[in-house]
Design a protein around this motif. Structure first.
Motif, PDB file in Angstrom:
ATOM      1  N   SER A  11       5.766  -0.902  -4.742  1.00  0.00           N
ATOM      2  CA  SER A  11       4.425  -1.203  -4.247  1.00  0.00           C
ATOM      3  C   SER A  11       4.523  -1.629  -2.791  1.00  0.00           C
ATOM      4  O   SER A  11       5.594  -2.027  -2.331  1.00  0.00           O
ATOM      5  N   CYS A  12       3.414  -1.536  -2.088  1.00  0.00           N
ATOM      6  CA  CYS A  12       3.395  -2.028  -0.718  1.00  0.00           C
ATOM      7  C   CYS A  12       1.979  -2.438  -0.338  1.00  0.00           C
ATOM      8  O   CYS A  12       1.006  -2.053  -0.986  1.00  0.00           O
ATOM      9  N   ILE A  13       1.908  -3.231   0.716  1.00  0.00           N
ATOM     10  CA  ILE A  13       0.624  -3.767   1.166  1.00  0.00           C
ATOM     11  C   ILE A  13       0.607  -3.789   2.683  1.00  0.00           C
ATOM     12  O   ILE A  13       1.621  -4.072   3.331  1.00  0.00           O
ATOM     13  N   SER A  14      -0.541  -3.467   3.246  1.00  0.00           N
ATOM     14  CA  SER A  14      -0.661  -3.459   4.696  1.00  0.00           C
ATOM     15  C   SER A  14      -0.676  -4.884   5.233  1.00  0.00           C
ATOM     16  O   SER A  14      -0.807  -5.856   4.486  1.00  0.00           O
ATOM     17  N   ALA A  15      -0.565  -4.998   6.546  1.00  0.00           N
ATOM     18  CA  ALA A  15      -0.462  -6.312   7.178  1.00  0.00           C
ATOM     19  C   ALA A  15      -1.669  -7.196   6.871  1.00  0.00           C
ATOM     20  O   ALA A  15      -1.521  -8.393   6.596  1.00  0.00           O
ATOM     21  N   GLY A  16      -2.846  -6.596   6.894  1.00  0.00           N
ATOM     22  CA  GLY A  16      -4.040  -7.378   6.615  1.00  0.00           C
ATOM     23  C   GLY A  16      -4.368  -7.486   5.153  1.00  0.00           C
ATOM     24  O   GLY A  16      -5.253  -8.268   4.759  1.00  0.00           O
ATOM     25  N   GLY A  17      -3.691  -6.709   4.336  1.00  0.00           N
ATOM     26  CA  GLY A  17      -3.904  -6.769   2.896  1.00  0.00           C
ATOM     27  C   GLY A  17      -4.963  -5.834   2.361  1.00  0.00           C
ATOM     28  O   GLY A  17      -5.226  -5.822   1.155  1.00  0.00           O
ATOM     29  N   SER A  18      -5.561  -5.031   3.224  1.00  0.00           N
ATOM     30  CA  SER A  18      -6.661  -4.184   2.766  1.00  0.00           C
ATOM     31  C   SER A  18      -6.180  -2.920   2.061  1.00  0.00           C
ATOM     32  O   SER A  18      -6.939  -2.293   1.312  1.00  0.00           O
ATOM     33  N   ARG A  19      -4.955  -2.526   2.318  1.00  0.00           N
ATOM     34  CA  ARG A  19      -4.430  -1.314   1.690  1.00  0.00           C
ATOM     35  C   ARG A  19      -3.231  -1.662   0.830  1.00  0.00           C
ATOM     36  O   ARG A  19      -2.346  -2.400   1.241  1.00  0.00           O
ATOM     37  N   THR A  20      -3.222  -1.094  -0.377  1.00  0.00           N
ATOM     38  CA  THR A  20      -2.111  -1.284  -1.293  1.00  0.00           C
ATOM     39  C   THR A  20      -1.760   0.042  -1.950  1.00  0.00           C
ATOM     40  O   THR A  20      -2.590   0.962  -2.016  1.00  0.00           O
ATOM     41  N   LYS A  21      -0.560   0.115  -2.446  1.00  0.00           N
ATOM     42  CA  LYS A  21      -0.089   1.337  -3.087  1.00  0.00           C
ATOM     43  C   LYS A  21       0.876   0.950  -4.189  1.00  0.00           C
ATOM     44  O   LYS A  21       1.638  -0.016  -4.059  1.00  0.00           O
ATOM     45  N   TYR A  22       0.842   1.720  -5.291  1.00  0.00           N
ATOM     46  CA  TYR A  22       1.735   1.470  -6.410  1.00  0.00           C
ATOM     47  C   TYR A  22       2.366   2.776  -6.866  1.00  0.00           C
ATOM     48  O   TYR A  22       1.712   3.828  -6.857  1.00  0.00           O
ATOM     49  N   THR A  23       3.591   2.677  -7.310  1.00  0.00           N
ATOM     50  CA  THR A  23       4.181   3.843  -7.932  1.00  0.00           C
ATOM     51  C   THR A  23       3.532   4.028  -9.308  1.00  0.00           C
ATOM     52  O   THR A  23       3.055   3.058  -9.915  1.00  0.00           O
ATOM     53  N   ASP A  24       3.514   5.244  -9.796  1.00  0.00           N
ATOM     54  CA  ASP A  24       2.767   5.552 -11.023  1.00  0.00           C
ATOM     55  C   ASP A  24       3.196   4.696 -12.212  1.00  0.00           C
ATOM     56  O   ASP A  24       2.369   4.296 -13.035  1.00  0.00           O
ATOM     57  N   SER A  25       4.479   4.413 -12.309  1.00  0.00           N
ATOM     58  CA  SER A  25       4.983   3.731 -13.500  1.00  0.00           C
ATOM     59  C   SER A  25       4.527   2.283 -13.607  1.00  0.00           C
ATOM     60  O   SER A  25       4.616   1.683 -14.686  1.00  0.00           O
ATOM     61  N   VAL A  26       4.041   1.691 -12.507  1.00  0.00           N
ATOM     62  CA  VAL A  26       3.598   0.295 -12.553  1.00  0.00           C
ATOM     63  C   VAL A  26       2.105   0.152 -12.335  1.00  0.00           C
ATOM     64  O   VAL A  26       1.561  -0.957 -12.442  1.00  0.00           O
ATOM     65  N   GLU A  27       1.434   1.255 -12.040  1.00  0.00           N
ATOM     66  CA  GLU A  27      -0.012   1.221 -11.805  1.00  0.00           C
ATOM     67  C   GLU A  27      -0.720   0.607 -13.011  1.00  0.00           C
ATOM     68  O   GLU A  27      -0.482   0.996 -14.157  1.00  0.00           O
ATOM     69  N   GLY A  28      -1.571  -0.389 -12.751  1.00  0.00           N
ATOM     70  CA  GLY A  28      -2.290  -1.053 -13.828  1.00  0.00           C
ATOM     71  C   GLY A  28      -1.553  -2.227 -14.444  1.00  0.00           C
ATOM     72  O   GLY A  28      -2.141  -3.004 -15.207  1.00  0.00           O
ATOM     73  N   ARG A  29      -0.274  -2.367 -14.148  1.00  0.00           N
ATOM     74  CA  ARG A  29       0.514  -3.497 -14.682  1.00  0.00           C
ATOM     75  C   ARG A  29       0.930  -4.460 -13.585  1.00  0.00           C
ATOM     76  O   ARG A  29       1.066  -5.664 -13.828  1.00  0.00           O
ATOM     77  N   PHE A  30       1.169  -3.965 -12.381  1.00  0.00           N
ATOM     78  CA  PHE A  30       1.614  -4.786 -11.266  1.00  0.00           C
ATOM     79  C   PHE A  30       0.485  -4.924 -10.246  1.00  0.00           C
ATOM     80  O   PHE A  30      -0.305  -4.001 -10.054  1.00  0.00           O
ATOM     81  N   VAL A  31       0.439  -6.081  -9.607  1.00  0.00           N
ATOM     82  CA  VAL A  31      -0.521  -6.315  -8.537  1.00  0.00           C
ATOM     83  C   VAL A  31       0.199  -6.948  -7.356  1.00  0.00           C
ATOM     84  O   VAL A  31       0.865  -7.977  -7.513  1.00  0.00           O
ATOM     85  N   ILE A  32       0.049  -6.336  -6.190  1.00  0.00           N
ATOM     86  CA  ILE A  32       0.632  -6.893  -4.969  1.00  0.00           C
ATOM     87  C   ILE A  32      -0.473  -7.607  -4.193  1.00  0.00           C
ATOM     88  O   ILE A  32      -1.614  -7.140  -4.142  1.00  0.00           O
ATOM     89  N   SER A  33      -0.120  -8.723  -3.605  1.00  0.00           N
ATOM     90  CA  SER A  33      -1.091  -9.470  -2.812  1.00  0.00           C
ATOM     91  C   SER A  33      -0.331 -10.252  -1.735  1.00  0.00           C
ATOM     92  O   SER A  33       0.899 -10.346  -1.782  1.00  0.00           O
ATOM     93  N   ARG A  34      -1.080 -10.797  -0.791  1.00  0.00           N
ATOM     94  CA  ARG A  34      -0.408 -11.571   0.243  1.00  0.00           C
ATOM     95  C   ARG A  34      -1.302 -12.711   0.699  1.00  0.00           C
ATOM     96  O   ARG A  34      -2.536 -12.614   0.670  1.00  0.00           O
TER      97      ARG A  34
END
Length: 127
Positions: A53-76
């Motif tokens: 997963s990854c998150i942009s500097a401001g936190g507005s954009r996030t991305k997840y690999t398919d296998s963790v989508e819906g189970r993992f949440v990235i935040s900052r």
């Protein structure tokens, strides 16, 4: 230079949760951790390292690999210079060493977020 330190790994049973933290610090006053995109990557036993997963500097954009989508949440929390990875419903396949990485540029694939790295934290999922 940035320094990244992961924490929060441990041993859990399948179906349980963990929250990983990546604390970012800068040695030079010109480096503001809040200006960097951050990614979480993992490497399981006998597996290649993969971007989770990854998150942009401001936190507005996030991305997840398919296998963790819906189970993992990235935040900052940029006030705390910390990026979190909330991992729910963990599976045996999620086990591995989790690394956080930072980069001045956000990459939609998460793979190219690689300028700075932490040492990793171990996640073990076992019954």
């Amino acid at each position: 230079q940035l320094q990244l330190r992961e924490s929060g790994g441990g041993l859990v049973r399948p179906g349980e949760s963990l929250t990983l933290s990546c604390t970012i610090s800068g040695r030079n006053y010109r480096f503001n951790p809040g200006h960097y995109a951050v990614g979480w990557l993992r490497q399981g036993p006998g597996k290649e390292r993969e971007a989770v997963s990854c998150i942009s500097a401001g936190g507005s954009r996030t991305k997840y690999t398919d296998s963790v989508e819906g189970r993992f949440v990235i935040s900052r929390d940029n006030a705390e210079n910390t990026v979190y990875l909330q991992m729910d419903r963990l599976e045996a396949e999620d086990a591995g060493v989790y690394y956080c990485a930072a980069d001045a540029l956000y990459d939609e694939s998460c793979v190219k977020i690689d300028d700075y790295w932490g040492q990793g934290t171990q996640v073990t999922v076992s019954s």
